[in-house]
Design an enzyme around this catalytic site. Sequence first.
Site, PDB file in Angstrom:
ATOM      1  N   LYS A  22       0.852  -1.166  -0.020  1.00 26.70           N
ATOM      2  CA  LYS A  22      -0.110  -0.190   0.124  1.00 26.70           C
ATOM      3  C   LYS A  22       0.978   1.400   0.017  1.00 26.70           C
ATOM      4  O   LYS A  22       0.688   2.054  -0.756  1.00 26.70           O
ATOM      5  CB  LYS A  22      -0.793  -0.121   1.049  1.00 26.70           C
ATOM      6  CG  LYS A  22      -1.479   1.228   1.368  1.00 26.70           C
ATOM      7  CD  LYS A  22      -2.539   1.248   2.830  1.00 26.70           C
ATOM      8  CE  LYS A  22      -1.769   1.526   4.125  1.00 26.70           C
ATOM      9  NZ  LYS A  22      -1.430   2.962   4.385  1.00 26.70           N
ATOM     10  N   ASN A  23       1.917   1.280   0.970  1.00 27.07           N
ATOM     11  CA  ASN A  23       2.694   2.604   0.976  1.00 27.07           C
ATOM     12  C   ASN A  23       3.787   2.682   0.012  1.00 27.07           C
ATOM     13  O   ASN A  23       4.159   3.900  -0.200  1.00 27.07           O
ATOM     14  CB  ASN A  23       3.242   2.705   2.463  1.00 27.07           C
ATOM     15  CG  ASN A  23       1.982   2.606   3.557  1.00 27.07           C
ATOM     16  OD1 ASN A  23       1.106   2.974   3.230  1.00 27.07           O
ATOM     17  ND2 ASN A  23       2.495   2.511   4.923  1.00 27.07           N
ATOM     18  N   CYS A 116      -4.739   7.128   9.239  1.00 27.10           N
ATOM     19  CA  CYS A 116      -5.299   6.572  10.457  1.00 27.10           C
ATOM     20  C   CYS A 116      -5.083   7.467  11.873  1.00 27.10           C
ATOM     21  O   CYS A 116      -3.938   8.207  11.753  1.00 27.10           O
ATOM     22  CB  CYS A 116      -4.512   5.297  10.844  1.00 27.10           C
ATOM     23  SG  CYS A 116      -4.920   3.883   9.816  1.00 27.10           S
ATOM     24  N   ASP A 298       4.770   0.501  11.618  1.00 27.96           N
ATOM     25  CA  ASP A 298       3.334  -0.065  11.701  1.00 27.96           C
ATOM     26  C   ASP A 298       3.351  -1.750  11.773  1.00 27.96           C
ATOM     27  O   ASP A 298       2.354  -2.240  11.636  1.00 27.96           O
ATOM     28  CB  ASP A 298       3.275  -0.200   9.822  1.00 27.96           C
ATOM     29  CG  ASP A 298       3.089   1.271   9.223  1.00 27.96           C
ATOM     30  OD1 ASP A 298       3.166   1.679   8.530  1.00 27.96           O
ATOM     31  OD2 ASP A 298       2.717   2.190  10.382  1.00 27.96           O
TER      32      ASP A 298
HETATM   33  C1  EPZ Z   1       4.086   6.976   6.311  1.00 26.52           C
HETATM   34  O1  EPZ Z   1       2.985   7.946   7.189  1.00 26.52           O
HETATM   35  C2  EPZ Z   1       2.976   5.668   6.318  1.00 26.52           C
HETATM   36  N1  EPZ Z   1       1.800   5.947   5.777  1.00 26.52           N
HETATM   37  C3  EPZ Z   1       2.748   5.168   7.817  1.00 26.52           C
HETATM   38  O2  EPZ Z   1       1.849   4.014   7.488  1.00 26.52           O
HETATM   39  C4  EPZ Z   1       3.905   4.839   8.514  1.00 26.52           C
HETATM   40  O3  EPZ Z   1       3.311   4.612   9.579  1.00 26.52           O
HETATM   41  C5  EPZ Z   1       4.860   6.122   8.383  1.00 26.52           C
HETATM   42  O4  EPZ Z   1       4.896   6.550   7.059  1.00 26.52           O
HETATM   43  C6  EPZ Z   1       6.133   5.868   8.986  1.00 26.52           C
HETATM   44  O5  EPZ Z   1       6.828   4.836   8.211  1.00 26.52           O
HETATM   45  C7  EPZ Z   1       1.787   5.947   4.340  1.00 26.52           C
HETATM   46  O6  EPZ Z   1       2.922   5.827   3.587  1.00 26.52           O
HETATM   47  C8  EPZ Z   1       0.542   6.498   3.409  1.00 26.52           C
HETATM   48  P1  EPZ Z   1       6.025  10.061   8.725  1.00 26.52           P
HETATM   49  P2  EPZ Z   1       3.626   9.371   7.094  1.00 26.52           P
HETATM   50  O7  EPZ Z   1       5.908  11.575   8.033  1.00 26.52           O
HETATM   51  O8  EPZ Z   1       4.307   9.676   5.931  1.00 26.52           O
HETATM   52  C9  EPZ Z   1       6.222  13.319  12.287  1.00 26.52           C
HETATM   53  C10 EPZ Z   1       0.139   2.494   7.701  1.00 26.52           C
HETATM   54  O9  EPZ Z   1      -0.554   1.773   8.557  1.00 26.52           O
HETATM   55  N2  EPZ Z   1       5.876  14.301  11.254  1.00 26.52           N
HETATM   56  O10 EPZ Z   1       6.904   9.309   8.166  1.00 26.52           O
HETATM   57  O11 EPZ Z   1       2.574  10.216   7.590  1.00 26.52           O
HETATM   58  C11 EPZ Z   1       5.133  12.158  12.530  1.00 26.52           C
HETATM   59  O12 EPZ Z   1       4.236  12.833  13.093  1.00 26.52           O
HETATM   60  C12 EPZ Z   1       0.540   4.060   7.882  1.00 26.52           C
HETATM   61  O13 EPZ Z   1       0.165   1.948   6.429  1.00 26.52           O
HETATM   62  C13 EPZ Z   1       5.935  15.536  11.407  1.00 26.52           C
HETATM   63  O14 EPZ Z   1       6.196  15.989  12.655  1.00 26.52           O
HETATM   64  O15 EPZ Z   1       4.545   9.312   8.407  1.00 26.52           O
HETATM   65  C14 EPZ Z   1       5.820  11.286  12.910  1.00 26.52           C
HETATM   66  O16 EPZ Z   1       6.230  11.403  14.462  1.00 26.52           O
HETATM   67  C15 EPZ Z   1       0.347   4.513   9.214  1.00 26.52           C
HETATM   68  N3  EPZ Z   1       5.706  16.571  10.669  1.00 26.52           N
HETATM   69  C16 EPZ Z   1       6.861  11.057  12.048  1.00 26.52           C
HETATM   70  O17 EPZ Z   1       7.153  12.251  11.736  1.00 26.52           O
HETATM   71  C17 EPZ Z   1       5.183  16.208   9.298  1.00 26.52           C
HETATM   72  O18 EPZ Z   1       5.016  17.020   8.570  1.00 26.52           O
HETATM   73  C18 EPZ Z   1       7.039  10.185  10.981  1.00 26.52           C
HETATM   74  O19 EPZ Z   1       5.902  10.381  10.310  1.00 26.52           O
HETATM   75  C19 EPZ Z   1       5.214  14.997   8.893  1.00 26.52           C
HETATM   76  C20 EPZ Z   1       5.475  13.893   9.930  1.00 26.52           C
END
Ligand code: EPZ
Length: 409
Positions: A22-23, A116, A298
């Site tokens: 998916k991702n 989510c 995840d």
């Molecule tokens: C992606 O989410 C995935 N989703 C998530 O999978 C996955 O858990 C995550 O990456 C980490 O691997 C998709 O790919 C659609 P991040 P994303 O930006 O990109 C912080 C699933 O179940 N952050 O890597 O949203 C954030 O809060 C889903 O398939 C900021 O602070 O995750 C977190 O603490 C759930 N500011 C950390 O970075 C921002 O602008 C990592 O988040 C963006 C993120």
Amino acid sequence: MKRFIIRGGRPLRGEVKISGAKNAALPLLFATLMLPGTSRLHGVPDIGDVRVALSILTAYGARIEREGDSLIVNTEHVRDIIPPREAVTAIRASTYLLGASLARFGHAWIQPFGGCHFADRPIDLHLAAAQAFGARQVGEELHAVRLRGVTHAFPLVSVGATVNALLLAAAAEGESLITGAAEEPHVTALIAFLQSGGADIRPVGRGAYRVAGRPLHGGEATVIPDMIEAVTYLLTAPMTGGDVIVTDVDPTQLAAPLSLLERSGVRVAYAPSSLRACGRATRPIDLYTYPYPGFPTDLHPPFAALLSQCGGRICEQVFPERFGYLNGLSSFGLRYSRSGPVATLSPSLLHAARAVATDLRGGAALLLAALHAHGQSEIDGAETVLRGYAALPEKLTHLGADILLADIP
Ligand code: EPZ
């Protein structure tokens, strides 16, 4: 709403083919918006989030045809629109419209992106990257007369913001250097897809990419296997006393979770493109989530189901709030305590229960508990789990599970 009805306590045995991730599929789909022409994507999983992404691209005017498990996406005649709000707020991957739309139209809408709700999902790193490449925020819109190459260092590893920075850099005029970026396999796969579309992107060290803006065109890619799905199915073996093989996987991407699985006492057999798990989890393990190649966040909830058997601690370092699913697992009898980003799980006797899936991976954890527990369990919010696991009831039934998917009023 949909409900899983599961009669657990039966060993799952057999082989299951892992679908495209998916991702990995979602960044490729949104990237087609900025690649004028026809792109070909193979192995795209038929899951809820992909269907939502396709509806958004269609709204922009993309012409999409499915040929078997391939998608032919023609974005020659897309036009700048206000993307459908309901679809945008349904999935987190709609954040990739910020990069793709700015790259294609010099304009993008900032809407309440979905995903989510297990934690706060800010977009400050996405907006900072867009502004670094020359975009200006005016209310709920981003404008960029021209995108220019820059050096951009992320203060925190973010998969999504890395995707947007790569999309912007590929379309920007001049050279860019991006550091502190994510290096998940699906980021590497996106880079290969953009390169097939004419982009000049080179990894230059850990989490660092050098990019030169180039004219872009349609590309081609095969979606990489879903490592989260793969390990989720492997976990059904120790959870049911079964013996499960997953095929069409890349074991080299799974070193962190597989080493922990073996440390818990589960036997794992390796082959070039398949994995096999059997035996129970009997030894407590400590799990620390971390960006790739660390333990994927995840897989934290599905592993919590395993830790209900062997005990251990979970330290969630990516989404420190991502523990809401534990309430659902406690309905099955899980005993745990939590202090901030650390949860301590005790070996627990699980029983059949009714619970609600509040997020995708938390729902997978509930499913694993239900497959383990003797008797009939019911999990509402099944559609949440089907967002990310292709043909899940069919695959579990193939392994011998007694599972029904029911519509409830
Ligand atoms: C992606 O989410 C995935 N989703 C998530 O999978 C996955 O858990 C995550 O990456 C980490 O691997 C998709 O790919 C659609 P991040 P994303 O930006 O990109 C912080 C699933 O179940 N952050 O890597 O949203 C954030 O809060 C889903 O398939 C900021 O602070 O995750 C977190 O603490 C759930 N500011 C950390 O970075 C921002 O602008 C990592 O988040 C963006 C993120």
